[in-house]
Design an enzyme around this catalytic site. Sequence first.
Site, PDB file in Angstrom:
ATOM      1  N   HIS B 326      43.784  29.668  29.339  1.00  0.00           N
ATOM      2  CA  HIS B 326      43.536  28.422  30.072  1.00  0.00           C
ATOM      3  C   HIS B 326      44.667  28.046  31.010  1.00  0.00           C
ATOM      4  CE1 HIS B 326      40.403  27.943  27.039  1.00  0.00           C
ATOM      5  NE2 HIS B 326      39.818  27.191  27.930  1.00  0.00           N
ATOM      6  N   GLY B 327      45.869  28.494  30.719  1.00  0.00           N
ATOM      7  CA  GLY B 327      46.949  28.132  31.635  1.00  0.00           C
ATOM      8  C   GLY B 327      48.308  28.546  31.126  1.00  0.00           C
TER       9      GLY B 327
END
Lengths: 338, 487
Positions: B326-327
């Site tokens: 996700h990041g």
Amino acid sequence: MKRFITNIIVFTILLYFTAAFFDKIISIGLMKSETKIFYSLKNINEGKINADIIINGSSKAFKQVDPVIIDTILGVNSYNLGLDGGPFIPQRAQYEIYKLKNIKPKVIIQIVSNGTLRSLKDGFKDPIKFAPFLNISEVKKNMKLTGSFNYWDYHIPMLRYSYFPFEIITGTLSFFNIQLFKTKDLKGYSPENKFWSEKSQDKIGISNKIKEIENSNNLQKVDIFTSLDSISCENFESFIAECRKDKINVILVYPPIYTEADKTIKHIEYFDKIAKKYNIPFLNYSRDSLLVYNRNYFYNSQHLNIKGASVFTKKLSEDIKSLTNNTLNRNKKKIKVN
Amino acid sequence: MLFNSIDFAIFLPIIFILYWFVTDKNLKLQNFLVVIASYIFYGWWDWRFLSLILFSTIVDYVIGRKLRMEENQTNRKILLWTSILVNLGFLVFFKYYNFFLDNFITAFTFFGTDIKANSLNIILPVGISFYTFQTLSYTIDVYKRKLEPTKDFIAFSAFVSFFPQLVAGPIERATHLLPQFYKRRTFDYSKAVDGMRQILWGLFKKIVIADNCAEFANQIFNNSADLSGSTLVVGALFFTFQIYGDFSGYSDIAIGTSRLFGFDLMRNFNFPYFSRDIAEFWRRWHISLSTWFRDYLYIPLGGSHGGTWMKIRNTFIIFIVSGFWHGANWTFIVWGALNAVYFLPIMLTKNNRKNLNTVAQGKLLPTLREFLQVLLTFSLVVFSWIFFRAENMGHALSYIGGIFSGENFFNIIPKTWGGRMQSDFAFSILSIVLFIIIEWIGRDKEYGIGFLNEIKFRILRWCLYVLIVLFIITFGGSSQDFIYFQF
């Protein structure tokens, strides 16, 4: 496929007419709405103002000039059309509605300041108040300059009310004459009954908005907020020229700014130049010694509180009285300027 | 191009007409139109990154062809790893370079060695994590001989760049989507109507729920230090609905749009907030990513077979990798790890496949036990979202600390919120309640308003559609980017 396309077209038509129906109801309702942001426009639109003197400007008019004091001293009927957070172009749009629905005033007190002729790149406060009036061509023309509404807002019903549930609900209720929020009628005046605080001290020398922008190290934006925008200047001049043509006397007024924030006083030379060019008075109180050294008169560096507003309005009224040789009362003589 | 933009509202009908009326006689031409439309759709955001998609497409197409001809296992492995390295290389560079660099420097500084290195000002290409995983699934499936590599470059390009799901999923498998480009599509009225209805519901979720919640979630998370515990709880709840409305709304629009063109995409969300345990939640949340990790990471690692430690290791790996996907931030890693902690007790006690059906199936209301199960699971999920939303670990911990500080706990509405903000707040809460009720009614359907199809009176059905559209137009929040674009 034929059935699908037909259904889509029929649905779109149905949707359009339903949206147009609701748009009409909300627009009519908002024109009658007594909530704070619509109250003045409602009175203007209903032709209820018909004042001898109108006070035009931003929050510096809205919160600082008391029409009741003006009425008492000058013996006239005045009304404050100040637009909170509104630079000149929205003020002009409002004035256009005024002109259509009310008898023309004798005098316009135009409050000016550092942000009056700023760029509208960052928009202005509460443009929604003009949404019900977009069918008036002059309003539309001015709103187009602000960029507050996009192409679709003008052409597709209900889009102009997108993201404004409060206005949709109050507008609908107001259509049925149900007013949930009523504004106290002070002839457009909205004083601030608060005093200087620690917060104000922090923000000395700069208005709140500028300070916030400065904190984010975006000095370029500070310039935008207090710049002289060419379109706004052009519009401002055409307004003054038009008023002169209509034989309405315009008085430019720069209100007091707290002394420690005097670096935010801007464009004095410009307003002075305009005043000379159009032969109108320019009353500059930005460094007025009666007010600007007394912190008790301010709630922040840019705005007077109710106490300061009262002192300021009295002084302004007296100055207008002497400027006009007390000729405004009962229309005895024509106003004499400069 | 955003789904909730005027640009897309013009783009979609044009492509629809060209697709069904101009290119419908020729499959290749129709697929070519899909490629062109997809490149325009993506290029609307930033045309420079089209080269990345094109490069990735060419690499995987060529490797796929070579894998078919290559019998030598070592060479096949080299080809597979070439594809993995190229695809993940782009992903690592664009998404994780600065993260690794910063942590590398911090680690060396901790041990007393100062390293000077400049981080790069890198723009993250929209949707890179999505299309990278989609193309990887193709190469891995071809390598495993689960899928015959395609000869048709146009069809393959259309599969990689298919515009409805290009930037935020669902992450399709080549085995499911690619064959749909080989067959001639025929227009199906009921499928298209269903697609339109799903688009409508997706727009409602995005514009009414997510965008309204975003305003308050941002306001509260950005000023968390000054707010009371109850306001912080409300902020976490707003983010919970924001992320669900945003992401599942996007998926609904993507699936609905695909249906208009005769394609079926996999389901990505299945009413996850009505889950009775965390395992059920993960079977219902971002299904295309969860199953991707299950098939291409968890199972190859041994899955739930083997000893207890292996199960624990594999669970942590899959959740942490999922978080990291996700990041590039420790908050996502902790979010993943926290979900692993939630999941482990259920898995180790072999209760992870207990709740496979829909909650309160066939009933109007859940039992008290079901209700409490849903409430507990939901609370755990809300708590984990705090890490997901926070700017960094310090922010997440101070946010949680603020909730439990007890100072002015019940002062929900901050004094700084003006009248308009308070009315918008009340309106957002009402919208969420309405949304939960509709989703509850439709929970055994494909999407929230799937049940409207069962209303026999056409006029009533249409009136409800008109009402939903007007609701979207008028009560939507100010337009925000889709959250998952950044992943």
